[in-house]
Scaffold this active site. Structure first.
Site, PDB file in Angstrom:
ATOM      1  N   ARG A 318       0.750  -1.320   0.094  1.00  0.00           N
ATOM      2  CA  ARG A 318      -0.132  -0.001   0.086  1.00  0.00           C
ATOM      3  C   ARG A 318       0.757   1.393  -0.206  1.00  0.00           C
ATOM      4  O   ARG A 318       0.455   2.223  -0.824  1.00  0.00           O
ATOM      5  CB  ARG A 318      -1.026   0.066   1.059  1.00  0.00           C
ATOM      6  CG  ARG A 318      -1.939  -0.993   1.208  1.00  0.00           C
ATOM      7  CD  ARG A 318      -3.093  -1.018   2.044  1.00  0.00           C
ATOM      8  NE  ARG A 318      -4.069  -0.043   1.721  1.00  0.00           N
ATOM      9  CZ  ARG A 318      -4.358   1.286   2.319  1.00  0.00           C
ATOM     10  NH1 ARG A 318      -3.271   1.700   3.258  1.00  0.00           N
ATOM     11  NH2 ARG A 318      -4.852   2.089   1.727  1.00  0.00           N
ATOM     12  N   CYS A 351      14.614  -4.879  -3.965  1.00  0.00           N
ATOM     13  CA  CYS A 351      15.560  -4.264  -5.001  1.00  0.00           C
ATOM     14  C   CYS A 351      15.069  -3.155  -5.718  1.00  0.00           C
ATOM     15  O   CYS A 351      14.989  -3.118  -6.891  1.00  0.00           O
ATOM     16  CB  CYS A 351      16.338  -5.179  -5.903  1.00  0.00           C
ATOM     17  SG  CYS A 351      18.066  -5.784  -5.043  1.00  0.00           S
ATOM     18  N   GLU A 352      14.237  -2.268  -4.907  1.00  0.00           N
ATOM     19  CA  GLU A 352      13.912  -1.083  -5.762  1.00  0.00           C
ATOM     20  C   GLU A 352      13.719   0.152  -4.839  1.00  0.00           C
ATOM     21  O   GLU A 352      13.582   0.103  -3.608  1.00  0.00           O
ATOM     22  CB  GLU A 352      12.363  -1.532  -6.141  1.00  0.00           C
ATOM     23  CG  GLU A 352      12.258  -2.504  -7.305  1.00  0.00           C
ATOM     24  CD  GLU A 352      11.299  -2.376  -7.962  1.00  0.00           C
ATOM     25  OE1 GLU A 352      10.536  -1.197  -8.213  1.00  0.00           O
ATOM     26  OE2 GLU A 352      10.663  -3.303  -8.697  1.00  0.00           O
ATOM     27  N   TYR A 380      -6.084  -5.473   2.470  1.00  0.00           N
ATOM     28  CA  TYR A 380      -5.121  -5.061   1.523  1.00  0.00           C
ATOM     29  C   TYR A 380      -3.731  -5.234   1.876  1.00  0.00           C
ATOM     30  O   TYR A 380      -2.947  -4.686   1.291  1.00  0.00           O
ATOM     31  CB  TYR A 380      -5.488  -3.783   0.754  1.00  0.00           C
ATOM     32  CG  TYR A 380      -7.250  -3.691   0.389  1.00  0.00           C
ATOM     33  CD1 TYR A 380      -7.703  -4.511  -0.696  1.00  0.00           C
ATOM     34  CD2 TYR A 380      -7.956  -2.959   0.968  1.00  0.00           C
ATOM     35  CE1 TYR A 380      -9.120  -4.420  -1.107  1.00  0.00           C
ATOM     36  CE2 TYR A 380      -9.217  -2.700   0.623  1.00  0.00           C
ATOM     37  CZ  TYR A 380      -9.741  -3.577  -0.228  1.00  0.00           C
ATOM     38  OH  TYR A 380     -11.197  -3.502  -0.457  1.00  0.00           O
TER      39      TYR A 380
HETATM   40  N1  LLP Z   1     -17.058  -3.759  -3.555  1.00  0.00           N
HETATM   41  C1  LLP Z   1     -16.238  -3.863  -4.603  1.00  0.00           C
HETATM   42  C2  LLP Z   1     -16.965  -4.138  -5.933  1.00  0.00           C
HETATM   43  C3  LLP Z   1     -15.110  -3.516  -4.459  1.00  0.00           C
HETATM   44  O1  LLP Z   1     -14.501  -3.356  -5.811  1.00  0.00           O
HETATM   45  C4  LLP Z   1     -14.525  -3.172  -3.567  1.00  0.00           C
HETATM   46  C5  LLP Z   1     -12.885  -2.740  -3.370  1.00  0.00           C
HETATM   47  C6  LLP Z   1     -15.064  -3.090  -2.165  1.00  0.00           C
HETATM   48  C7  LLP Z   1     -16.426  -3.609  -2.342  1.00  0.00           C
HETATM   49  C8  LLP Z   1     -14.488  -2.904  -0.839  1.00  0.00           C
HETATM   50  O2  LLP Z   1     -14.162  -1.683  -0.887  1.00  0.00           O
HETATM   51  P1  LLP Z   1     -13.662  -1.227   0.559  1.00  0.00           P
HETATM   52  O3  LLP Z   1     -14.517  -1.291   1.578  1.00  0.00           O
HETATM   53  O4  LLP Z   1     -12.385  -2.140   1.082  1.00  0.00           O
HETATM   54  O5  LLP Z   1     -13.008   0.123   0.432  1.00  0.00           O
HETATM   55  N2  LLP Z   1      -6.164  -1.931  -2.546  1.00  0.00           N
HETATM   56  C9  LLP Z   1      -6.792  -0.727  -2.151  1.00  0.00           C
HETATM   57  C10 LLP Z   1      -8.379  -0.905  -2.098  1.00  0.00           C
HETATM   58  C11 LLP Z   1      -8.870  -1.211  -3.139  1.00  0.00           C
HETATM   59  C12 LLP Z   1     -10.425  -1.693  -3.357  1.00  0.00           C
HETATM   60  C13 LLP Z   1     -10.983  -2.378  -4.428  1.00  0.00           C
HETATM   61  N3  LLP Z   1     -12.046  -2.654  -4.413  1.00  0.00           N
HETATM   62  C14 LLP Z   1      -6.159  -0.214  -0.791  1.00  0.00           C
HETATM   63  O6  LLP Z   1      -5.209  -0.878  -0.337  1.00  0.00           O
HETATM   64  O7  LLP Z   1      -6.577   0.822  -0.279  1.00  0.00           O
END
Ligand code: LLP
Length: 423
Positions: A318, A351-352, A380
């Site tokens: 992240r 290594c970055e 995540y």
């Molecule tokens: N529903 C759908 C269709 C989604 O695409 C996502 C997240 C969620 C629910 C849940 O979202 P949340 O409540 O967790 O915000 N990797 C990124 C976040 C990517 C979210 C992708 N989709 C991070 O680490 O911040």
């Protein structure tokens, strides 16, 4: 020996009957440590958002798919989503039955959609093209369609999933085309869903987008509205990552009161008897985990003090991917050390030069052998990890309700790195 910076985890007894250094020694680092009580508490806050009989919480397992955690989520009464055969497999391992799983797909192959259909799952598609494909695979069946309400939100451009500049969803002007495809394949439009993006701290945008989806539902012909079973407003519920700066929490009481009024008013007005879902990932999983790592080297390069750890972006991507901020704790020094506050940049072992966990932080001076805790690592974190530089994925430990630790995923070994090779 005392901790150098740990008031947050001390206050919530995060490590139960253990100390972080002891966990680091027993299980090694990097190590994802989860706390069952915090996970349950977050589930309960979400389940308490509305007392409307059809209200439910659909946990988005992309945030964290460890079945040991999913079982706890299941016990708390949440349902789950899946967006790939792998996530579906994890949901099943945790004991979720088909009626408790929604398949919220994005650009899936026919085989992947079929994999969800044979299990009897309700599938959401997010383009006319995928709706046509699904209709061909499952004529006469049910389908859910993901719309793009035109309102996006999120902590970084990479996680805004609605509005003009995104691959997600069907725009509301295509409703007639959706209905035509539904008719052509003799489908029942059983659900509408959306997801505007990840991490909002004010309820306004989410509630506005929810209203847009409800207006869209009202545009359905009467007989179609009567067949609707699910309206899913998506996730994005934010958590305070800057705990040591006193960042406020999302006001769940206000959000809940307003969401409840919106959905119960709308159900009374339209006679809708189906479910209303929210779909959070981060809110469920982020705060129940601290990622433990160890300092292996400290140096000054020019003006900058670099603290080298085993927390590379293979373990937590992240910060490198979104410039995300995670608070850090420092545990139990092995001996007397100078702990004056200094500007330090904490980096990993990849290594970055972009392998930066925390840039220019003013923290008590870190030294070799210190154990570090990265807060709010449960969403995540592990799921976005990789084997880059042929590093092995970390272990995961759960601090159970009684304060004892249980290993819920072993650390990968070298054989794991070779398990798909053929020669
Ligand atoms: N529903 C759908 C269709 C989604 O695409 C996502 C997240 C969620 C629910 C849940 O979202 P949340 O409540 O967790 O915000 N990797 C990124 C976040 C990517 C979210 C992708 N989709 C991070 O680490 O911040």
């Amino acid at each position: 020996m005392s901790h150098i910076r740990s008031s947050y985890t001390d206050a919530c007894a995060f490590y139960g009957r253990h100390t972080p250094r002891e966990l680091a020694e027993t299980y090694g680092t990097p190590l994802y440590v989860y706390n069952e009580n915090i996970l349950r508490q977050r589930c309960r806050e979400l389940m308490g958002l509305s007392a409307h009989p059809g209200f439910g919480v659909n946990y988005s397992v992309k945030a964290n798919a460890n079945p040991a955690l999913l079982k706890i989520v299941r016990e708390e009464g949440l349902v789950v989503d899946a967006m790939s055969p792998g996530e579906l497999y994890m949901d099943e391992l945790a004991g979720f039955t088909p009626e408790k799983i929604l398949y919220i797909s994005n650009n899936n192959s026919a085989a992947e959609l079929q994999n969800a259909l044979v299990r009897g799952l309700l599938v959401s598609v997010d383009s006319l093209s995928q709706l046509d494909l699904l209709g061909g695979l499952n004529p006469g069946g049910k389908v859910m369609v993901r719309f793009n309400p035109g309102i996006g939100a999120g902590h970084h451009a990479k996680v805004i999933t609605a509005g003009k500049a995104t691959k997600f969803g069907v725009t509301p002007d295509k409703l007639d085309a959706v209905l035509a495809l539904v008719k052509r394949h003799n489908l029942t439009l059983a659900g509408l869903n959306q997801h505007i993006g990840s991490l909002f701290m004010e309820p306004e945008g989410y509630l506005n987008a929810a209203e847009v989806l409800l207006h869209l539902a009202e545009r359905l012909p009467e007989e179609a509205l009567a067949k609707l079973e699910v309206i899913d407003f998506g996730g994005g519920f934010g958590i305070p990552y800057r705990k040591y700066d006193g960042e406020a929490r999302l006001n769940m009481d206000e959000l809940g009161a307003r969401l409840h009024a919106l959905i119960s008013g709308w159900a009374a007005k339209t006679g809708y008897k189906g479910r209303f879902l929210v779909e959070p990932g981060r809110y469920v999983a982020a705060e129940c985990s601290v990622l433990l790592g160890r300092v292996h080297a400290v140096k000054n390069n020019g003006e900058k003090r670099y603290v080298g750890t085993d927390l590379g972006f293979n373990v937590l991507v992240r910060p490198a991917m979104y410039d995300s901020f995670h608070d850090l704790e420092i545990y139990e020094a092995p001996g007397p050390q100078d702990r004056a506050e200094l500007l330090q940049t904490i980096v990993g072992n990849i290594c970055e030069s972009g392998d930066i966990l925390a840039k220019d932080r003013t923290l008590p001076a870190l030294h070799e052998s210190d154990v570090l805790g990265v807060l709010d690592a449960g969403a995540y974190g592990f799921t976005m990890g990789s084997n880059y530089n042929m590093r092995r994925r970390p272990a995961e430990v759960l601090i159970q309700g009684d304060g004892t630790a249980r290993l819920i995923r072993r650390r990968e070994n070298l054989e794991d790195l070779a398990r798909c090779l053929l020669d």
